[in-house]
Write a protein that holds these residues in place. Structure first.
Motif, mmCIF file in Angstrom:
data_model
loop_
_atom_site.group_PDB
_atom_site.id
_atom_site.type_symbol
_atom_site.label_atom_id
_atom_site.label_comp_id
_atom_site.label_asym_id
_atom_site.label_seq_id
_atom_site.Cartn_x
_atom_site.Cartn_y
_atom_site.Cartn_z
ATOM 1 N N MET A 1 -0.517 -1.552 1.114
ATOM 2 C CA MET A 1 -1.882 -1.889 0.790
ATOM 3 C C MET A 1 -2.788 -1.139 1.758
ATOM 4 S SD MET A 1 -3.841 -5.541 0.608
ATOM 5 C CE MET A 1 -3.297 -6.064 2.178
ATOM 6 N N ARG B 1 -7.085 -0.643 2.592
ATOM 7 C CA ARG B 1 -8.459 -1.081 2.341
ATOM 8 C C ARG B 1 -9.404 -0.119 3.036
ATOM 9 N NH1 ARG B 1 -7.225 -7.273 3.601
ATOM 10 N NH2 ARG B 1 -7.072 -7.984 1.460
ATOM 11 N N SER C 1 0.629 0.314 -9.386
ATOM 12 C CA SER C 1 -0.439 0.221 -8.398
ATOM 13 C C SER C 1 -1.572 -0.635 -8.950
ATOM 14 C CB SER C 1 -0.959 1.600 -8.016
ATOM 15 O OG SER C 1 -1.536 2.232 -9.140
ATOM 16 N N ARG D 1 -9.621 -2.249 -2.334
ATOM 17 C CA ARG D 1 -8.247 -2.444 -1.886
ATOM 18 C C ARG D 1 -7.341 -1.736 -2.877
ATOM 19 N NH1 ARG D 1 -5.851 -8.297 -2.297
ATOM 20 N NH2 ARG D 1 -6.570 -7.823 -4.371
ATOM 21 N N THR E 1 -3.275 -1.269 -3.764
ATOM 22 C CA THR E 1 -1.928 -1.761 -3.511
ATOM 23 C C THR E 1 -0.968 -0.956 -4.366
ATOM 24 O OG1 THR E 1 -2.810 -3.980 -3.178
ATOM 25 C CG2 THR E 1 -0.452 -3.809 -3.550
ATOM 26 N N ARG F 1 3.247 -0.529 -5.371
ATOM 27 C CA ARG F 1 4.585 -1.097 -5.310
ATOM 28 C C ARG F 1 5.585 0.049 -5.332
ATOM 29 N NH1 ARG F 1 1.506 -3.807 -8.450
ATOM 30 N NH2 ARG F 1 2.238 -2.915 -10.397
#
Length: 66
Positions: free
Chosen positions: A1, A3, A35, A45, A47, A49
């Protein structure tokens, strides 16, 4: 993740061997299972995977072998 405070969501661009830089999202999309991009009250944000090998035979967590 990841940000950051920039509210603009990144865009995956078409492949361009002549482009210098701005390949990060293309690389992430090439290696991840999925994602998610979300705006937050301040910024965004992202993220991703990423599949991890959990079997010496090559099975990937969360995926069936081909």
């Amino acid at each position: 993740m990841v940000r950051d405070s920039d509210p603009q969501l990144p865009l995956a661009r078409a492949a361009d061997a002549g482009r210098i830089g701005r390949h990060g999202l293309e690389i992430v999309m090439a290696v991840c299972q999925g994602s998610e991009l979300q705006r937050e009250p301040v910024g965004k944000r992202i993220t991703a995977r990423v599949a991890l090998l959990d079997d010496p035979g090559g099975a990937v967590a969360g995926r069936r072998p081909l």
